[in-house]
Design an enzyme around this catalytic site. Structure first.
Site, PDB file in Angstrom:
ATOM      1  N   GLU A 243       0.886  -1.174   0.000  1.00 32.15           N
ATOM      2  CA  GLU A 243       0.000   0.000   0.000  1.00 32.15           C
ATOM      3  C   GLU A 243       0.916   1.214   0.000  1.00 32.15           C
ATOM      4  O   GLU A 243       1.544   1.521   1.017  1.00 32.15           O
ATOM      5  CB  GLU A 243      -0.885   0.001   1.255  1.00 32.15           C
ATOM      6  CG  GLU A 243      -1.819  -1.191   1.369  1.00 32.15           C
ATOM      7  CD  GLU A 243      -2.922  -1.194   0.323  1.00 32.15           C
ATOM      8  OE1 GLU A 243      -3.083  -0.197  -0.407  1.00 32.15           O
ATOM      9  OE2 GLU A 243      -3.616  -2.211   0.224  1.00 32.15           O
ATOM     10  N   CYS A 277      -2.206   9.056   2.516  1.00 29.78           N
ATOM     11  CA  CYS A 277      -1.899   8.517   1.184  1.00 29.78           C
ATOM     12  C   CYS A 277      -3.010   8.857   0.206  1.00 29.78           C
ATOM     13  O   CYS A 277      -2.760   8.993  -0.983  1.00 29.78           O
ATOM     14  CB  CYS A 277      -1.685   7.022   1.271  1.00 29.78           C
ATOM     15  SG  CYS A 277      -3.037   6.178   2.093  1.00 29.78           S
TER      16      CYS A 277
HETATM   17  P1  NAD Z   1       8.588   4.696   4.606  1.00 31.54           P
HETATM   18  O1  NAD Z   1       8.449   3.931   3.343  1.00 31.54           O
HETATM   19  O2  NAD Z   1       9.781   5.535   4.803  1.00 31.54           O
HETATM   20  O3  NAD Z   1       8.556   3.714   5.876  1.00 31.54           O
HETATM   21  C1  NAD Z   1       7.475   2.843   6.127  1.00 31.54           C
HETATM   22  C2  NAD Z   1       7.945   1.695   7.017  1.00 31.54           C
HETATM   23  O4  NAD Z   1       8.917   0.925   6.314  1.00 31.54           O
HETATM   24  C3  NAD Z   1       8.607   2.114   8.324  1.00 31.54           C
HETATM   25  O5  NAD Z   1       8.215   1.200   9.321  1.00 31.54           O
HETATM   26  C4  NAD Z   1      10.090   1.974   8.015  1.00 31.54           C
HETATM   27  O6  NAD Z   1      10.886   1.723   9.150  1.00 31.54           O
HETATM   28  C5  NAD Z   1      10.098   0.760   7.096  1.00 31.54           C
HETATM   29  N1  NAD Z   1      11.204   0.663   6.154  1.00 31.54           N
HETATM   30  C6  NAD Z   1      11.926   1.670   5.601  1.00 31.54           C
HETATM   31  N2  NAD Z   1      12.833   1.166   4.742  1.00 31.54           N
HETATM   32  C7  NAD Z   1      12.676  -0.178   4.734  1.00 31.54           C
HETATM   33  C8  NAD Z   1      13.287  -1.247   4.022  1.00 31.54           C
HETATM   34  N3  NAD Z   1      14.258  -1.026   3.132  1.00 31.54           N
HETATM   35  N4  NAD Z   1      12.867  -2.513   4.246  1.00 31.54           N
HETATM   36  C9  NAD Z   1      11.863  -2.756   5.122  1.00 31.54           C
HETATM   37  N5  NAD Z   1      11.243  -1.785   5.836  1.00 31.54           N
HETATM   38  C10 NAD Z   1      11.631  -0.501   5.629  1.00 31.54           C
HETATM   39  O7  NAD Z   1       7.234   5.533   4.713  1.00 31.54           O
HETATM   40  P2  NAD Z   1       6.790   6.600   5.811  1.00 31.54           P
HETATM   41  O8  NAD Z   1       7.595   7.835   5.597  1.00 31.54           O
HETATM   42  O9  NAD Z   1       6.773   5.958   7.146  1.00 31.54           O
HETATM   43  O10 NAD Z   1       5.266   6.857   5.376  1.00 31.54           O
HETATM   44  C11 NAD Z   1       4.900   7.745   4.382  1.00 31.54           C
HETATM   45  C12 NAD Z   1       4.583   7.042   3.070  1.00 31.54           C
HETATM   46  O11 NAD Z   1       3.617   6.022   3.281  1.00 31.54           O
HETATM   47  C13 NAD Z   1       3.961   7.966   2.049  1.00 31.54           C
HETATM   48  O12 NAD Z   1       4.543   7.764   0.784  1.00 31.54           O
HETATM   49  C14 NAD Z   1       2.499   7.540   2.007  1.00 31.54           C
HETATM   50  O13 NAD Z   1       1.820   7.806   0.836  1.00 31.54           O
HETATM   51  C15 NAD Z   1       2.605   6.085   2.273  1.00 31.54           C
HETATM   52  N6  NAD Z   1       1.333   5.566   2.790  1.00 31.54           N
HETATM   53  C16 NAD Z   1       0.562   4.721   2.004  1.00 31.54           C
HETATM   54  C17 NAD Z   1      -0.674   4.280   2.459  1.00 31.54           C
HETATM   55  C18 NAD Z   1      -1.541   3.359   1.640  1.00 31.54           C
HETATM   56  O14 NAD Z   1      -2.380   2.683   2.205  1.00 31.54           O
HETATM   57  N7  NAD Z   1      -1.394   3.294   0.332  1.00 31.54           N
HETATM   58  C19 NAD Z   1      -1.131   4.654   3.692  1.00 31.54           C
HETATM   59  C20 NAD Z   1      -0.339   5.512   4.450  1.00 31.54           C
HETATM   60  C21 NAD Z   1       0.900   5.950   3.997  1.00 31.54           C
END
Ligand code: NAD
Length: 472
Positions: A243, A277
């Site tokens: 997502e 998002c």
């Molecule tokens: P992010 O991708 O930086 O991090 C999300 C999670 O992934 C965190 O728990 C982080 O520690 C972990 N993570 C980071 N790098 C990783 C890796 N290489 N391997 C495994 N895990 C890893 O995102 P964020 O800054 O926490 O959230 C914002 C983003 O999330 C925005 O782009 C937003 O659009 C998206 N988002 C999507 C939805 C949806 O349902 N489509 C909902 C909410 C947020």
């Protein structure tokens, strides 16, 4: 507050990792809490626990699953005020918004997973073949910080309903909601091992995803990280649910009720300081209506008082962290340099604020579709206006990004709105300001991800098929 206890085998245990993450209160910029990451040994303990949990829970009855989910909903509801306060302190979400939106979304998520259990067809007889829906195994659930409790529930509740076990790695930037969720799980009567919690950042996330005992990865977060996760999971042929980000369009058709549409569009672009998002960050209007839309939209910003998220009068809190603040500021800066026209807001802190990662609501007009601000997710309270001359052009603009998560259309009749909505290449479309129904499948197309969450669709995501030939 120190978050230094992970959860495995039904108990909280001390983390032994050496990495620490600081969480800063976005209003005061002061340190709010510290997260101590799990070591490899802690991660292994959580995964071992989940394997035991899967053996136990995959053979549980649907009634047991329903009972646990009902209790989980109750336990979460009891923690609503504490969750809302932690969201205000850790990510700057206004406390009333946490209580009236973020927590209720999570409660609905549990409810719809419980109800989805009953709606699902678990077995089907085809001739001499009995087709069974069976749980996939141990799920790695990795979640972001912006709607932390809802996003955790959107993964864990359907996994419980499916009969899977989970190792949850929540965002290291919003630990409060995750711990409160875990305490609710602990009190729900779920057997130890079914849901486990580990603390850590990207590195721990990578180790979790590539661990051979994880069967499926369910990730919510940025598109860039989602892409990495799919690559890492593919080497072991793991299923992935992703997502990801969005750049959703709100389209106003020529016969729409503009006065009804604009307050909703503004809300859908500014709620949670634009850190959603599904944020409707692009407003598409007929060229002939641009002047009217601009003149009616800008005064509405006054109904969004900016301030301390713990103050019930605040509608717009700060963005969650310094990195987000820098990103929002730099994207507005680039847009202005590329010729966008500033209608309200802009770069820097709003007047009267010398600290805190506050970004005013910013509305930009004269935005061309090829600009970065029209293509990329800002994740801040920024709305851009684009104009179109024909419905064909409106469709092209609406579909003209790499994302496809959500969208909205406003039209004089619901038939016209539905016709336009069906031309949008996106996972969901809100028509004429309708409420988003959390029992329907949620997910994206293109760079917004793969797979679906919510209700029975979220449960199906964690199920596979088994065919028994000769069974009656
Ligand atoms: P992010 O991708 O930086 O991090 C999300 C999670 O992934 C965190 O728990 C982080 O520690 C972990 N993570 C980071 N790098 C990783 C890796 N290489 N391997 C495994 N895990 C890893 O995102 P964020 O800054 O926490 O959230 C914002 C983003 O999330 C925005 O782009 C937003 O659009 C998206 N988002 C999507 C939805 C949806 O349902 N489509 C909902 C909410 C947020």
């Amino acid at each position: 507050m120190l978050y230094d206890r992970f959860y495995a085998h039904g108990a909280f245990q001390s983390c032994t990792g050496s990495t620490r993450f600081s969480v800063h209160n976005p209003t005061t910029e002061e340190q709010e809490s510290v997260v101590r990451a799990c070591s490899d040994q802690d991660l292994q303990a959580a995964i071992d626990s989940a394997k035991v949990g899967f053996a136990l829970w995959s053979v549980s009855t649907l009634e047991e699953r329903q009972r646990v989910l009902a209790k989980l909903e109750e336990e979460l509801a009891q923690r609503a005020a504490a969750i809302a306060e932690s969201l205000a302190r850790e990510i700057g979400c206004p406390v009333w918004l946490g209580a009236l939106m973020q927590v209720p979304m999570a409660l609905k998520g549990v409810q719809f997973a419980r109800e989805g259990l009953v709606e699902l067809k678990w077995t089907e007889q085809i001739g001499n073949g009995l087709v069974e829906r069976v749980p996939v195994g141990v799920i790695a659930a990795i979640t972001p910080w912006n709607f932390p409790v809802h996003q955790i529930v959107a993964k864990v509740a359907p996994a419980i309903a499916a009969g899977c076990s989970v190792v949850l790695k929540p965002s290291e930037l919003a630990p409060g909601a995750a711990l409160l969720f875990m305490e609710a799980v602990h009190a729900s009567g779920l057997p130890g091992g079914v849901v486990n919690l580990v603390w850590g950042g990207p590195e721990l996330g990578e180790r979790l995803v590539s661990h051979p005992d994880i069967h499926q990865v369910s990730f919510t977060g940025s598109t860039a990280v989602g892409r990495k996760i799919m690559v890492a999971a593919s080497s072991q042929l793991k299923r992935t649910t992703l997502e990801l980000g969005g750049k959703s369009a709100a389209v106003i058709l020529p016969d729409a009720d503009i006065d009804a549409a604009l307050p909703v569009v503004l809300r859908m672009s500014a709620v949670n300081s634009g850190q959603a998002c599904v944020s409707q960050s692009r407003l598409l209007v007929p060229e002939s209506l641009l002047a009217e839309v601009e003149s009616k939209l800008v005064p509405l910003v006054a109904s969004w008082p900016i301030g301390d998220p713990l103050d019930p009068a605040t509608r717009l809190g700060p963005v969650a962290n310094a990195r987000q603040h820098a990103r929002v500021t730099s994207m507005i800066d680039v847009a202005l340099a590329q010729g966008a026209r500033l209608l309200t807001g802009g770069i820097g802190r709003p007047e009267g604020r010398s600290q805190g990662w506050f970004c005013p609501i910013t509305i930009l007009s004269n935005v061309r579709p090829d600009m970065e601000i029209a293509q990329e997710e800002v994740f801040g309270p920024v709305l851009v206006i684009l104009t179109y001359r024909s419905e064909t052009e409106a469709v092209e603009l609406a579909n003209g990004t790499r994302y496809g998560l959500s969208g909205a259309v406003w039209a004089g009749t619901s038939a016209t709105a539905a016709a336009f909505a069906r031309s949008m290449t996106t996972g969901q479309v809100v028509m004429n300001g309708a409420a988003q129904n959390l029992a329907t499948p949620f997910g994206g197309w293109g760079d917004s991800g793969v797979g679906r969450e919510n209700g029975r669709f979220g449960i199906e995501e964690y199920l596979s098929y088994r065919s028994l030939h000769g069974a009656q």
